[in-house]
Scaffold this motif. Structure first.
Motif, PDB file in Angstrom:
ATOM      1  N   PRO A  22       0.449 -11.132   1.082  1.00  0.00           N
ATOM      2  CA  PRO A  22       1.286 -10.465   2.078  1.00  0.00           C
ATOM      3  C   PRO A  22       2.185 -11.478   2.776  1.00  0.00           C
ATOM      4  O   PRO A  22       1.797 -12.641   2.918  1.00  0.00           O
ATOM      5  N   PRO A  23       3.368 -11.061   3.229  1.00  0.00           N
ATOM      6  CA  PRO A  23       4.215 -11.980   4.002  1.00  0.00           C
ATOM      7  C   PRO A  23       3.511 -12.353   5.300  1.00  0.00           C
ATOM      8  O   PRO A  23       2.582 -11.645   5.723  1.00  0.00           O
ATOM      9  N   PRO A  24       3.951 -13.436   5.957  1.00  0.00           N
ATOM     10  CA  PRO A  24       3.321 -13.836   7.213  1.00  0.00           C
ATOM     11  C   PRO A  24       3.316 -12.678   8.210  1.00  0.00           C
ATOM     12  O   PRO A  24       4.278 -11.906   8.257  1.00  0.00           O
ATOM     13  N   GLU A  25       2.237 -12.561   8.986  1.00  0.00           N
ATOM     14  CA  GLU A  25       2.108 -11.541  10.044  1.00  0.00           C
ATOM     15  C   GLU A  25       1.890 -10.122   9.514  1.00  0.00           C
ATOM     16  O   GLU A  25       1.915  -9.172  10.281  1.00  0.00           O
ATOM     17  N   GLN A  26       1.767  -9.967   8.191  1.00  0.00           N
ATOM     18  CA  GLN A  26       1.499  -8.616   7.658  1.00  0.00           C
ATOM     19  C   GLN A  26       0.145  -8.601   6.958  1.00  0.00           C
ATOM     20  O   GLN A  26      -0.350  -9.634   6.520  1.00  0.00           O
ATOM     21  N   GLU A  27      -0.459  -7.418   6.869  1.00  0.00           N
ATOM     22  CA  GLU A  27      -1.731  -7.265   6.152  1.00  0.00           C
ATOM     23  C   GLU A  27      -1.737  -5.915   5.443  1.00  0.00           C
ATOM     24  O   GLU A  27      -1.019  -4.992   5.843  1.00  0.00           O
ATOM     25  N   GLU A  56       0.937   0.118  10.717  1.00  0.00           N
ATOM     26  CA  GLU A  56       1.287  -0.473  12.017  1.00  0.00           C
ATOM     27  C   GLU A  56       1.451  -1.988  11.957  1.00  0.00           C
ATOM     28  O   GLU A  56       2.031  -2.590  12.846  1.00  0.00           O
ATOM     29  N   ARG A  57       0.878  -2.580  10.908  1.00  0.00           N
ATOM     30  CA  ARG A  57       0.907  -4.043  10.823  1.00  0.00           C
ATOM     31  C   ARG A  57       1.583  -4.529   9.543  1.00  0.00           C
ATOM     32  O   ARG A  57       1.413  -5.675   9.138  1.00  0.00           O
ATOM     33  N   SER A  58       2.283  -3.616   8.849  1.00  0.00           N
ATOM     34  CA  SER A  58       2.959  -4.006   7.601  1.00  0.00           C
ATOM     35  C   SER A  58       4.072  -3.028   7.274  1.00  0.00           C
ATOM     36  O   SER A  58       4.140  -1.942   7.842  1.00  0.00           O
ATOM     37  N   LYS A  59       4.905  -3.443   6.351  1.00  0.00           N
ATOM     38  CA  LYS A  59       6.026  -2.606   5.877  1.00  0.00           C
ATOM     39  C   LYS A  59       5.850  -2.369   4.385  1.00  0.00           C
ATOM     40  O   LYS A  59       5.198  -3.154   3.687  1.00  0.00           O
ATOM     41  N   ILE A  60       6.461  -1.286   3.910  1.00  0.00           N
ATOM     42  CA  ILE A  60       6.408  -0.975   2.478  1.00  0.00           C
ATOM     43  C   ILE A  60       7.369  -1.900   1.734  1.00  0.00           C
ATOM     44  O   ILE A  60       8.575  -1.904   2.015  1.00  0.00           O
TER      45      ILE A  60
END
Ligand code: AMP
Ligand code: MG
Length: 189
Positions: A22-27, A56-60
């Motif tokens: 995952p990119p930084p700050e995402q899960e 809430e903590r990631s994007k598609i």
């Protein structure tokens, strides 16, 4: 708590994903909960629903859309994870039912996400790992994927693979077949 055995809830989740990490700050988070109701007496799936969940903590990612067909705009219209778990409890009586999924992934994701969000776990302890059961019933040397299992059973894959509702429906068909294969007919139990 009394357990109701006339229906099994089959669950298949989709989650945000990336080709690598995952990119930084995402899960990775649950974005779709596929629900299929398997009627035990009929040994057939009878109902299905796709519950879209807003992450809430990631994007598609582009990768995720390619895999699941789900877009950011679609999941933005979804409900919260908390609301989705409440729906499972209220509409599907998930705490009082046996539930099933393919492998351990869906159960692990639910446990992890409920813990990290402080959401009440919506299932009881009676879980069937259909992937494992399928391999055992057919004495396979190793567990196989859902699409492979359908092929071995000569059951067509209905709908879109990697969409929760359709995956849950197809797993329901496999589990129905497994139930029938070992059923005692016309015998008092
Ligand atoms: P499935 O039920 O097989 O559609 O997979 C459930 C979830 O696992 C997907 O929504 C993804 O988050 C993840 N997943 C499945 N296959 C892959 C893959 N090839 N690469 C990355 N993530 C995957
Ligand atoms: Mg799936």
């Amino acid at each position: 708590m009394t357990i109701k055995l006339n229906k099994i809830i089959v669950i298949d989740i989709e989650a945000t994903c990336w080709e690598k990490n995952p990119p930084p700050e995402q899960e990775s988070e649950i974005i779709e909960i596929g629900v299929c109701i398997l009627d035990v007496a009929l040994a057939k799936p009878v109902e299905k629903e796709s519950i879209l969940v807003r992450p809430e903590r990631s994007k598609i990612s582009e990768f995720c859309t390619q895999l699941t067909t789900l877009t950011q705009a679609e999941v933005d219209k979804g409900i919260t994870f908390d609301e989705a778990c409440l729906k499972l409890r209220k509409k599907y009586e998930s705490l009082q039912r046996v539930w099933a999924s393919w492998g351990g992934y869906d159960k692990n994701m639910f446990e992890k996400q409920c813990l990290s969000r402080g959401v009440k776990y919506p299932f009881g302890i009676r879980h069937i790992n259909v992937k494992n059961l399928f391999a055992l019933v057919h004495a396979l040397p190793k567990e196989v994927g859902m699409a492979n299992a359908l092929e071995l059973l000569d059951i067509p894959l209905e709908g879109t693979h990697h969409r929760g509702g359709d995956d849950a429906w197809n797993i329901g068909k496999i589990l129905g077949k497994l139930l029938l294969q070992s059923r005692i007919i016309n015998k008092e139990v």
